[in-house]
Design a protein around this motif. Structure first.
Motif, PDB file in Angstrom:
ATOM      1  N   TYR A 183      -7.931   4.614  -3.225  1.00  0.00           N
ATOM      2  CA  TYR A 183      -8.780   5.022  -2.106  1.00  0.00           C
ATOM      3  C   TYR A 183      -8.492   6.486  -1.766  1.00  0.00           C
ATOM      4  O   TYR A 183      -7.419   7.006  -2.048  1.00  0.00           O
ATOM      5  N   GLY A 199      -8.537  -0.285  -6.633  1.00  0.00           N
ATOM      6  CA  GLY A 199      -7.228  -0.209  -6.006  1.00  0.00           C
ATOM      7  C   GLY A 199      -6.841   1.160  -5.499  1.00  0.00           C
ATOM      8  O   GLY A 199      -5.816   1.318  -4.846  1.00  0.00           O
ATOM      9  N   GLN A 205      -9.950  -6.582   0.049  1.00  0.00           N
ATOM     10  CA  GLN A 205      -9.495  -6.723  -1.328  1.00  0.00           C
ATOM     11  C   GLN A 205      -8.279  -7.643  -1.422  1.00  0.00           C
ATOM     12  O   GLN A 205      -8.136  -8.394  -2.402  1.00  0.00           O
ATOM     13  N   ARG A 206      -7.435  -7.597  -0.438  1.00  0.00           N
ATOM     14  CA  ARG A 206      -6.290  -8.514  -0.408  1.00  0.00           C
ATOM     15  C   ARG A 206      -6.768  -9.961  -0.399  1.00  0.00           C
ATOM     16  O   ARG A 206      -6.190 -10.837  -1.053  1.00  0.00           O
ATOM     17  N   HIS A 252       3.265  -1.158   4.011  1.00  0.00           N
ATOM     18  CA  HIS A 252       2.901   0.109   3.383  1.00  0.00           C
ATOM     19  C   HIS A 252       4.002   1.133   3.591  1.00  0.00           C
ATOM     20  O   HIS A 252       4.879   0.974   4.444  1.00  0.00           O
ATOM     21  N   PHE A 292      -1.998  -1.158  -3.906  1.00  0.00           N
ATOM     22  CA  PHE A 292      -3.063  -0.204  -3.612  1.00  0.00           C
ATOM     23  C   PHE A 292      -2.451   1.176  -3.391  1.00  0.00           C
ATOM     24  O   PHE A 292      -1.334   1.297  -2.886  1.00  0.00           O
ATOM     25  N   VAL A 308      -3.488   5.085  -1.740  1.00  0.00           N
ATOM     26  CA  VAL A 308      -4.442   5.881  -0.966  1.00  0.00           C
ATOM     27  C   VAL A 308      -4.048   7.352  -1.061  1.00  0.00           C
ATOM     28  O   VAL A 308      -2.927   7.722  -0.695  1.00  0.00           O
ATOM     29  N   ILE A 324      -9.181  -2.373   2.255  1.00  0.00           N
ATOM     30  CA  ILE A 324      -7.941  -2.880   1.650  1.00  0.00           C
ATOM     31  C   ILE A 324      -7.698  -4.326   2.060  1.00  0.00           C
ATOM     32  O   ILE A 324      -7.324  -5.169   1.232  1.00  0.00           O
ATOM     33  N   VAL A 335       0.854  -1.190   0.000  1.00  0.00           N
ATOM     34  CA  VAL A 335       0.000   0.000   0.000  1.00  0.00           C
ATOM     35  C   VAL A 335       0.890   1.240   0.000  1.00  0.00           C
ATOM     36  O   VAL A 335       1.774   1.376   0.851  1.00  0.00           O
TER      37      VAL A 335
END
Length: 433
Positions: free
Chosen positions: A378, A376, A410-411, A34, A130, A132, A407, A11
């Motif tokens: 946000y 993907g 979705q993973r 992330h 992803f 954000v 998230i 992320v």
């Protein structure tokens, strides 16, 4: 740099203010890899896009994240802007969050060969499953170009205002009567400047009523949880202040202290600034909003039996000032000695760095509670993202939990390859995960 050479993470969070830090805590707790990239310093907007005397509008017990208190501010007092910025630095340190400062993100493109996205940054490419956008609600200062450059008037946005001494000698028109506008106008008036405040539609909650802060009442009454603003009031501002120990904003008080109230700025020609009709209407609507909170609070006390002192004097509003009942329709700035205009008119967002599917034709985020129309991607920290409190410190923390949940879900979907078997995923560098 190709995606094979890019640094990889699951992320990528863009923005190291309250939104990005809140999400980083939730992702860390979930064990989701992330990186948070911030082009300036942590909580930079609190440092450099606010005036010198600013304090938080809510008390310290409320305007914070749940897992760290202010250790040097009384819970019922209001933290200074510098203390708020340091609070977020302390939060990053406490949870050892992967925030990198001084790294700017120039653009994000979808990587169809490996899945996910590649972000071009000032420190090299970053590949992520992803992305954000946690750049928040205060990105680019926005104000109408009513007064042209070269008109002999110094014009700045409220984000550029620091203190009265920076302004050119002379009077000031402050356009916008939300939290920023009313505090700036009050400070300018106290410094001895002739001050005009252009007032539009606004909400005006009591800063304190029956021994409780407005943040307590809005929470107890469920008003923070309203999911959408009233129709036609998407940009209605809140006239509230934590300055001088916190007090309820009443435009009557500002007028009595010497601020001249005028309607919304409408046009400018030949040195004359003209104002819309409707000042008295907007002031009375703000009064109605104020009294509605008092009514709901009183009903709550009566219904629950909670022991809170009565405060009947809070309903004594008094007559409207002359500047409201007989408002100026126009002001010749030079004749009035006005040399400065401060536009406290909010901000606009800039998401041109995101893939095109994340925004509409006007560049506004396309999302549902922060989940973008672009798979993907946000958003976090938007006004009214999920509730009325979404762009406030405490509210963005709860929105961040929701985005982290999305998230994580979705993973799980992406790990499924059929027949009930989890997929043996490959990370963004192409190696087995």
């Amino acid at each position: 740099m190709t995606s094979q050479q890019a640094e990889a993470t699951e992320v990528l969070v863009v923005g190291g203010g309250q939104a990005g830090i809140a999400l980083s805590e939730h992702l860390t707790k979930r064990g989701i890899a992330h990186i948070v990239l911030e082009k300036n310093r942590i909580a930079e907007n609190w440092r450099t896009m606010r005036w010198d005397s600013l304090v938080a509008n809510g008390p310290a017990w409320h305007d914070r994240f749940p897992n760290l208190e202010f250790d040097d501010v009384d819970p019922d007092e209001f933290a200074s802007k510098e203390r708020v910025a340091r609070y977020f630095e302390d939060y990053v340190a406490k949870f050892d969050l992967p925030v990198r400062t001084g790294v700017e993100v120039f653009g994000v493109r979808r990587d169809t060969s490996h899945g996910g996205f590649v972000a071009e940054t000032s420190a090299g490419d970053v590949a992520a499953r992803f992305v954000v956008a946690a750049t928040g609600a205060f990105q680019q200062p926005a104000f109408p170009r009513i007064i042209p450059e070269g008109a002999g008037i110094d014009q700045i946005h409220s984000s550029q205002y620091r203190n009265p001494d920076q302004l050119r000698e002379g009077g000031v028109v402050v356009v916008g009567a939300g939290s920023s506008g009313v505090q700036i106008a009050d400070e300018l008036r106290a410094s001895g400047r002739d001050t005009y405040l252009a007032v539009g539609a606004h909400d005006r909650p009591p800063q304190r009523y029956r021994d409780r802060s407005f943040v307590w009442w809005l929470g107890t009454l469920g008003l923070w949880e309203k999911s959408t603003p009233p129709e036609g009031a998407e940009h209605t501002t809140i006239a509230v202040s934590g300055a001088n120990g916190g007090r309820t904003i009443d435009f009557r008080d500002l007028a009595r202290d010497g601020v001249t109230l005028v309607g919304r700025a409408a046009s400018f020609k030949d040195g004359v600034l003209r104002f819309e009709d409707g000042l008295e209407r907007d002031i009375r609507a703000g009064d109605t909003n104020y009294l509605s909170v008092l009514d709901a609070a009183d009903a709550y006390v009566a219904r629950t039996g909670i022991d809170l002192p009565e405060e009947p004097e809070a309903r004594d509003l008094g007559p409207l000032p002359e500047s409201v009942t007989h408002p100026l329709r126009e002001l010749h700035l030079e004749e009035a000695g006005v040399t400065n205009v401060i536009w406290a008119t909010g901000f606009r967002s800039d998401y041109r760095w995101l893939p095109g599917g994340a925004t509409d034709e006007l560049g506004r985020p396309k999302h549902e509670r922060g989940v973008s129309a672009e798979p993907g991607v946000y958003f976090l920290g938007l006004p009214w993202q999920a509730r009325r409190g979404s762009s406030f410190i405490w509210g963005v923390w709860h929105d961040a939990s929701y985005i982290a949940d999305q998230i994580e879900m979705q993973r799980g979907y992406l790990a499924y390859e059929g027949n009930g078997r989890p997929q043996r995923t490959r990370n963004l560098t192409g190696a087995p995960a």
